[in-house]
Design a protein around this motif. Structure first.
Motif, PDB file in Angstrom:
ATOM      1  N   MET A  58      -4.675  -5.113   2.302  1.00 34.05           N
ATOM      2  CA  MET A  58      -4.174  -5.185   3.686  1.00 34.05           C
ATOM      3  C   MET A  58      -3.972  -3.762   4.248  1.00 34.05           C
ATOM      4  N   LEU A  59      -3.449  -2.857   3.406  1.00 34.19           N
ATOM      5  CA  LEU A  59      -3.284  -1.472   3.873  1.00 34.19           C
ATOM      6  C   LEU A  59      -4.642  -0.862   4.204  1.00 34.19           C
ATOM      7  N   GLY A  60      -5.612  -1.102   3.344  1.00 37.45           N
ATOM      8  CA  GLY A  60      -6.960  -0.558   3.560  1.00 37.45           C
ATOM      9  C   GLY A  60      -7.562  -1.107   4.841  1.00 37.45           C
ATOM     10  N   LEU A  61      -7.393  -2.401   5.074  1.00 40.44           N
ATOM     11  CA  LEU A  61      -7.919  -2.999   6.308  1.00 40.44           C
ATOM     12  C   LEU A  61      -7.251  -2.360   7.512  1.00 40.44           C
ATOM     13  N   GLY A  62      -5.939  -2.169   7.423  1.00 38.33           N
ATOM     14  CA  GLY A  62      -5.209  -1.517   8.522  1.00 38.33           C
ATOM     15  C   GLY A  62      -5.778  -0.134   8.791  1.00 38.33           C
ATOM     16  N   GLN A  63      -6.132   0.573   7.716  1.00 38.70           N
ATOM     17  CA  GLN A  63      -6.647   1.936   7.896  1.00 38.70           C
ATOM     18  C   GLN A  63      -7.998   1.970   8.605  1.00 38.70           C
ATOM     19  N   ILE A  64      -8.777   0.887   8.500  1.00 39.63           N
ATOM     20  CA  ILE A  64     -10.049   0.885   9.248  1.00 39.63           C
ATOM     21  C   ILE A  64      -9.916   0.099  10.561  1.00 39.63           C
ATOM     22  N   GLY A  65      -8.693  -0.225  10.935  1.00 42.36           N
ATOM     23  CA  GLY A  65      -8.473  -0.826  12.262  1.00 42.36           C
ATOM     24  C   GLY A  65      -8.594  -2.329  12.310  1.00 42.36           C
ATOM     25  N   VAL A  66      -8.575  -2.982  11.139  1.00 46.29           N
ATOM     26  CA  VAL A  66      -8.569  -4.448  11.145  1.00 46.29           C
ATOM     27  C   VAL A  66      -7.114  -4.905  11.130  1.00 46.29           C
ATOM     28  N   PRO A  67      -6.661  -5.625  12.167  1.00 44.24           N
ATOM     29  CA  PRO A  67      -5.250  -6.008  12.219  1.00 44.24           C
ATOM     30  C   PRO A  67      -4.881  -7.036  11.144  1.00 44.24           C
ATOM     31  N   THR A  68      -3.752  -6.820  10.505  1.00 50.48           N
ATOM     32  CA  THR A  68      -3.265  -7.774   9.499  1.00 50.48           C
ATOM     33  C   THR A  68      -1.782  -8.059   9.770  1.00 50.48           C
ATOM     34  N   HIS A  69      -1.258  -9.042   9.061  1.00 52.23           N
ATOM     35  CA  HIS A  69       0.163  -9.384   9.236  1.00 52.23           C
ATOM     36  C   HIS A  69       1.068  -8.495   8.377  1.00 52.23           C
ATOM     37  N   PHE A  70       0.454  -7.654   7.515  1.00 54.36           N
ATOM     38  CA  PHE A  70       1.230  -6.923   6.502  1.00 54.36           C
ATOM     39  C   PHE A  70       2.103  -5.839   7.136  1.00 54.36           C
ATOM     40  N   LEU A  71       3.363  -5.770   6.734  1.00 53.92           N
ATOM     41  CA  LEU A  71       4.246  -4.689   7.187  1.00 53.92           C
ATOM     42  C   LEU A  71       4.548  -3.735   6.038  1.00 53.92           C
ATOM     43  N   LYS A  72       5.190  -4.228   4.974  1.00 55.66           N
ATOM     44  CA  LYS A  72       5.400  -3.365   3.806  1.00 55.66           C
ATOM     45  C   LYS A  72       5.764  -4.190   2.583  1.00 55.66           C
ATOM     46  N   ARG A  73       5.486  -3.597   1.410  1.00 51.25           N
ATOM     47  CA  ARG A  73       5.909  -4.263   0.177  1.00 51.25           C
ATOM     48  C   ARG A  73       7.380  -3.953  -0.032  1.00 51.25           C
ATOM     49  N   LEU A  74       8.143  -4.964  -0.421  1.00 52.14           N
ATOM     50  CA  LEU A  74       9.585  -4.785  -0.595  1.00 52.14           C
ATOM     51  C   LEU A  74       9.936  -4.506  -2.049  1.00 52.14           C
ATOM     52  N   ASN A  75       9.271  -5.176  -2.952  1.00 56.57           N
ATOM     53  CA  ASN A  75       9.519  -4.992  -4.386  1.00 56.57           C
ATOM     54  C   ASN A  75       8.323  -5.561  -5.139  1.00 56.57           C
ATOM     55  N   MET A  76       8.455  -5.737  -6.439  1.00 54.04           N
ATOM     56  CA  MET A  76       7.288  -6.131  -7.236  1.00 54.04           C
ATOM     57  C   MET A  76       6.730  -7.508  -6.872  1.00 54.04           C
ATOM     58  N   ARG A  77       7.562  -8.357  -6.304  1.00 52.16           N
ATOM     59  CA  ARG A  77       7.089  -9.715  -6.007  1.00 52.16           C
ATOM     60  C   ARG A  77       7.099 -10.088  -4.534  1.00 52.16           C
ATOM     61  N   GLU A  78       7.630  -9.184  -3.696  1.00 48.96           N
ATOM     62  CA  GLU A  78       7.804  -9.581  -2.291  1.00 48.96           C
ATOM     63  C   GLU A  78       7.212  -8.563  -1.330  1.00 48.96           C
ATOM     64  N   GLN A  79       6.702  -9.082  -0.236  1.00 51.43           N
ATOM     65  CA  GLN A  79       6.262  -8.203   0.836  1.00 51.43           C
ATOM     66  C   GLN A  79       6.747  -8.757   2.181  1.00 51.43           C
ATOM     67  N   LEU A  80       6.976  -7.812   3.089  1.00 59.61           N
ATOM     68  CA  LEU A  80       7.408  -8.176   4.440  1.00 59.61           C
ATOM     69  C   LEU A  80       6.169  -8.275   5.314  1.00 59.61           C
TER      70      LEU A  80
END
Ligand code: UDP
Length: 253
Positions: A58-80
């Protein structure tokens, strides 16, 4: 501490209300299911690997301008992630024949397709996620024609990105599934890549040996699923002790 509100429990993830309005916490479970949940097991460590791998893609897609729902990883099992309304379609992109397409059309698994083929399945577990055409999608109002144009272009961009990332580490991207979410910004809606991108939702074969490094290892009893997913993470340089760094490309040896 207040108990957080569970929004939805799926087969591989649980969703909780996020800390800010419009956000959701995705918790990656260790459950593995196949054949519409007829086969089920707990694979220790799978959730941690999928959380980190999905973050990486998701971070990689964001870097090439593809919009995703990903905001940030919170811990080993969770992401916001941003909360969005999921379009009720599984968007499948295929580069090589495999799985249900091979069965349906009698094409040997591994046959390269003349061009990437995009398929849509209607998301409904009770019906077994049936394959549908754009006619069904338009007639039943699951997505508009404009949405479908955007979804096709997103799917092909994700395919090009993922194919290149995997090729660089000696892995063939045979096919994958993504889900698309609608995010509302004022009066406007935007489509974003949602859910997860992980070896649970891709077919990944080692280019040299053909070894399967995806959920088919579980579906077809081919060995350790954790070993397969760890190998993918190791090659991409994003093991749990070395998670992705937002904004920085990962160096692969
Ligand atoms: N897939 C998925 N979830 C589903 C169905 C399919 O993630 O509910 C992925 C699957 O892992 C593969 C691709 O979509 O990478 C194509 O799957 P296929 O239609 O061949 O179905 P299968 O043979 O897995 O039942």
């Amino acid at each position: 501490m207040a108990r957080r509100k569970k929004i939805y429990e799926g087969k591989a993830k649980t969703l909780y209300e996020g800390p800010e309005p419009g956000t959701i916490v995705q918790y990656f479970k260790d459950d593995a299911t196949a054949f519409n949940a007829e086969k089920h097991d707990i694979i220790e460590g799978k959730g941690v690997l999928n959380n980190i791998l999905s973050e990486f893609f998701m971070l990689g897609l964001g870097q090439i301008g593809v919009p995703t729902h990903f905001l940030k990883r919170l811990n080993m099992r969770e992401q916001l992630v941003r909360s969005c309304e999921i379009v009720p379609l599984e968007v499948i992109v295929r580069n090589y024949a495999a799985g249900s397409m091979s069965k349906r059309l009698g094409i040997d698994e591994g046959t390269q397709l003349p061009r990437p083929i995009v398929e849509y399945c209607y998301k409904d577990d009770a019906l077994g996620d049936p394959l549908v055409s754009e006619e069904h999608i338009a007639a039943f109002g699951w997505a508009s024609q404009q949405d479908m144009d955007d979804i096709l272009s997103l799917a092909l961009r994700v395919n090009d990105f993922l194919s290149g990332v995997f090729l660089a580490v000696g892995i063939r991207l045979v096919d994958f599934k993504i889900e698309i979410g609608r995010v509302y910004e004022g009066d406007f809606q935007r489509l974003v890549v949602a859910d997860e991108i992980s070896p649970d939702s891709c077919r990944l074969w080692d280019i040299k040996t053909g070894q399967k490094l995806d959920k088919d290892v579980f579906r077809r009893d081919l060995g350790s699923l954790t070993d397969a997913y760890s190998e993918v993470a190791r090659r991409l340089g994003v093991m749990p002790n070395n998670p992705p760094t937002p904004g920085k490309p990962t160096l692969v040896n």
